[in-house]
Design a protein around this motif. Structure first.
Motif, mmCIF file in Angstrom:
data_model
loop_
_atom_site.group_PDB
_atom_site.id
_atom_site.type_symbol
_atom_site.label_atom_id
_atom_site.label_comp_id
_atom_site.label_asym_id
_atom_site.label_seq_id
_atom_site.Cartn_x
_atom_site.Cartn_y
_atom_site.Cartn_z
ATOM 1 N N TRP A 38 123.884 45.661 41.274
ATOM 2 C CA TRP A 38 122.979 46.857 41.259
ATOM 3 C C TRP A 38 121.606 46.764 42.042
ATOM 4 O O TRP A 38 121.036 47.593 42.571
ATOM 5 C CB TRP A 38 122.842 47.370 39.866
ATOM 6 N N THR A 41 121.912 46.780 45.442
ATOM 7 C CA THR A 41 122.296 48.278 45.908
ATOM 8 C C THR A 41 120.936 48.925 46.114
ATOM 9 O O THR A 41 120.739 49.533 46.891
ATOM 10 C CB THR A 41 123.227 49.002 44.837
ATOM 11 N N MET A 126 125.492 46.263 34.202
ATOM 12 C CA MET A 126 125.938 47.602 34.575
ATOM 13 C C MET A 126 127.344 47.342 35.443
ATOM 14 O O MET A 126 127.254 46.875 36.463
ATOM 15 C CB MET A 126 124.997 48.137 35.512
ATOM 16 N N VAL A 131 129.452 53.027 37.026
ATOM 17 C CA VAL A 131 128.863 53.748 38.226
ATOM 18 C C VAL A 131 129.872 54.566 39.028
ATOM 19 O O VAL A 131 129.728 55.679 39.323
ATOM 20 C CB VAL A 131 128.222 52.822 39.281
ATOM 21 N N GLU A 132 131.301 54.161 38.997
ATOM 22 C CA GLU A 132 132.401 54.814 39.518
ATOM 23 C C GLU A 132 132.589 56.000 38.571
ATOM 24 O O GLU A 132 132.922 57.148 39.057
ATOM 25 C CB GLU A 132 133.434 53.950 39.660
ATOM 26 N N GLU A 140 125.201 60.284 40.814
ATOM 27 C CA GLU A 140 124.860 59.048 41.615
ATOM 28 C C GLU A 140 123.854 58.361 40.976
ATOM 29 O O GLU A 140 122.669 59.019 40.972
ATOM 30 C CB GLU A 140 124.367 59.604 42.968
ATOM 31 N N LEU A 141 123.947 57.372 39.985
ATOM 32 C CA LEU A 141 123.075 56.466 39.478
ATOM 33 C C LEU A 141 122.225 55.790 40.226
ATOM 34 O O LEU A 141 121.302 55.857 39.998
ATOM 35 C CB LEU A 141 123.865 55.793 38.402
ATOM 36 N N LEU A 142 122.696 55.124 41.036
ATOM 37 C CA LEU A 142 121.940 54.445 42.193
ATOM 38 C C LEU A 142 121.371 55.132 43.181
ATOM 39 O O LEU A 142 122.337 55.826 43.661
ATOM 40 C CB LEU A 142 122.768 53.121 42.637
#
Length: 462
Positions: A38, A41, A126, A131-132, A140-142
């Motif tokens: 993450w 990302t 995480m 996240v999926e 969209e978290l990231l």
């Protein structure tokens, strides 16, 4: 706790808009800015958004040199003062859109559906699945391309070295604590966990109609242990660490008032039970000893090694015969193996195995040691006859064997059987001297052991 986390001091209020302030991180010389997926990302979003690769390169250099001051993280924004090489300072901000109330509602429902997500977050992890799952409910978290919006006092409209340096340091903070990302999205750690706890409790109440007896008739269903730990439930403290037992366990007599079933060896079963109790006591003592957690776990004994270990306790001829037969060995082979075990445990057994042969390099080292063991000028070197990793002194019943541990083991031939005659030596000459002088007479020791076992079988001792 890692170095980065140790330098992050967190202050979080109970208001709707908490803030966390992390002390300036040390220079990142010789290390990457993101270890976690993450964190990488986050940096990918920065690098895909910035239009000027030169600015990115300069920002990475600033971050590596420790030019970024304390980092303030609050909903929708991170802020820090960044120093130019000439010591000019600029306030740099990077903005990320907050989630609205509807989006947070979907987020909380998604997390409550999977208690493992909460546990992972509290472990500062995480998982991609989290996240999926968020993406499955339209969140969209990231950040992605264009989601990191820069603002800097230097006046640049794109990512400049100052906002870039701040973003690289932010990746280090995210590595250590993904809750920082949730704070940027609008909720602090305490607020988030309290909301999850309330929602989880409400769902449990709905599931049992408010009675606390869902799915059972004899009391409350309770909460899964994983979820209870994840939500910070107050649990009683662990008891003091126990002391190891001082005395071995006493094995109760297996006497039920009736004759044992055919083929059941009561003495053998009692012996095995006593051995199990002894091993458990020893294992407990080792587990409670200082440094136990950092010690390597030894390889388990093979069937033959364990049989020899058991037989070394002199259980008697009947049990010893069963141990030998169970491994496809003769009683004499077991006697010799027990003798070896007494001198060096499983390492001594590996030397006893005449099928073992060292690799070419080890064999060459063994020959070099033999050549250097006796001075050539005084004529004291015995004439040695080599067979694999074994060297027998010509005209004698003495032999030395080179072991996998790089040591030399003395052997003595009695009644055409090679018996271990002593423990390992670093010097082959010293090992051969033990064998030449008879060492500890293995055959007599074994005969005494067999006699003791026979007397035990007859009820004369033990």
């Amino acid at each position: 706790m890692s170095e980065d986390r140790a330098h992050g001091a967190a202050e979080e209020s109970s208001t709707r808009t908490p803030e966390r302030v992390f002390a300036a991180l040390p220079a990142a010389q010789g290390r990457g800015f993101a270890r976690t997926w993450w964190g990488r990302t986050w940096l990918q979003a920065l690098e895909d958004t910035a239009l000027d690769g030169g600015q990115l390169k300069q920002g990475r250099k600033y971050a590596r040199q420790g030019a970024v001051g304390a980092v303030s993280v609050r909903p929708g924004r991170i802020t820090a003062v960044v120093h130019d090489p000439d010591r000019t300072t600029y306030r740099a901000d990077v903005l990320l859109r907050e989630l609205d109330d509807d989006e947070w509602d979907r987020m909380l429902e998604m997390v409550v559906d999977e208690a493992g997500h909460i546990a992972a977050l509290l472990d500062r992890d995480m998982p991609p699945r989290l996240v999926e799952d968020a993406a499955d409910v339209g969140l969209e978290l990231l950040p992605g391309i264009g989601d990191l919006d820069p603002e800097c006092a230097c006046g640049a409209w794109d990512h400049c070295p100052h906002t870039t340096a701040l973003s690289y340091q932010m990746a280090r903070l995210l590595d250590e604590d993904p809750f920082v990302l949730f704070l940027m999205r609008g909720r602090g750690e305490r607020e988030l966990l309290e909301a999850l706890q309330e929602r989880s409790a409400a769902r449990a109440a709905e599931g049992d109609g408010g009675s606390g007896t869902a799915g059972r008739d004899d009391g409350p269903e309770g909460v899964a242990a994983q979820e209870a730990f994840a939500l910070g439930a107050v649990l009683p403290s662990l008891p003091d660490r126990p002391l190891p037992p001082r005395e071995p366990a006493e094995i109760a007599a297996l006497d039920g008032g009736t004759s044992p079933a055919p083929g059941l060896d009561i003495d053998g079963l009692t012996f095995v039970a006593a051995d199990a109790a002894s091993r458990a006591r020893r294992a407990l003592g080792e587990a409670l000893s200082p440094g136990h957690a950092s010690r390597a776990v030894p390889a388990p004994l093979t069937e033959w090694e364990d049989a020899v270990r058991l037989a070394s306790a002199l259980p008697g001829r009947t049990v010893s015969a069963r141990l030998a037969g169970g491994c496809g060995r003769t009683e004499r082979e077991l006697e010799v193996a027990v003798c070896a075990w007494g001198f060096g445990g499983r390492e001594a057994l590996s030397v006893l195995d005449e099928g073992w042969s060292p690799p070419p390099g080890a064999l060459a080292r063994a020959r070099d040691q033999l050549a250097a063991a006796w001075p050539a000028e005084d004529g004291s070197r015995p004439r040695l006859r080599a067979t694999g990793a074994r060297w027998t002194a010509a005209g004698t019943d003495a032999q030395v064997r080179y072991g996998p541990d790089g040591q030399w083991w003395p052997y003595l031939r009695k009644a055409r059987v090679w018996w271990p005659a002593g423990g390992p030596e670093r010097d082959p000459a010293a090992a051969l001297a033990v064998a030449m002088t008879g060492g500890e007479d293995p055959a007599e020791d074994s005969a005494e052991a067999v006699g003791a076992g026979a007397r035990r079988d007859a009820g004369q001792e033990g």
